[in-house]
Design a protein around this motif. Sequence first.
Motif, PDB file in Angstrom:
ATOM      1  N   ASP A   1      37.568  49.227  38.993  1.00  0.00           N
ATOM      2  CA  ASP A   1      38.062  47.991  39.612  1.00  0.00           C
ATOM      3  C   ASP A   1      37.712  48.025  41.098  1.00  0.00           C
ATOM      4  O   ASP A   1      38.154  48.904  41.831  1.00  0.00           O
TER       5      ASP A   1
ATOM      6  N   LYS B   1      39.548  39.640  39.111  1.00  0.00           N
ATOM      7  CA  LYS B   1      39.147  41.032  39.274  1.00  0.00           C
ATOM      8  C   LYS B   1      37.624  41.137  39.286  1.00  0.00           C
ATOM      9  O   LYS B   1      36.933  40.361  38.642  1.00  0.00           O
TER      10      LYS B   1
ATOM     11  N   GLY C   1      34.580  44.190  38.779  1.00  0.00           N
ATOM     12  CA  GLY C   1      34.393  45.545  38.288  1.00  0.00           C
ATOM     13  C   GLY C   1      32.936  45.960  38.372  1.00  0.00           C
ATOM     14  O   GLY C   1      32.041  45.121  38.439  1.00  0.00           O
TER      15      GLY C   1
END
Length: 129
Positions: free
Chosen positions: A27, A36, A38
């Motif tokens: 992350d 998010k 990644g």
Amino acid sequence: AYGTAGSGTAVDYTDGYRIDVSLDMADVSRQGQSWKEGIPGQAGWSGSFSGQLVVGNPQQKAILDNIIATTPGTKLTGATALSFLLEDTGDYLTGDSYITGVSISPGVGDAVKFTINFQGTGAPSLTVA
């Protein structure tokens, strides 16, 4: 199958297998983001197969010996590799692996069942004929 990929011997009395391939994700989200973010890490694979325990079957015996009777942690590779048939006999997945666990469960009035867990090391190989 147990033995050299593509020419190994089927492990008799098995009733199926499961293989999981996964990718670690880190992350890298920052404060204030709504979504998010990644980035990919390392991939890995593991699985299990199960069936009726018949220790007189040479392939079952060899696989069980790998973790029970010989040195645990012996890599299954080359002539001792596991391979998993896919839709027909020319298609299979294989790779170096380690046996990580064996469960044996006898049932009253039923055949003795087993489950063998394994962990791949390095990338698996997919052969499609």
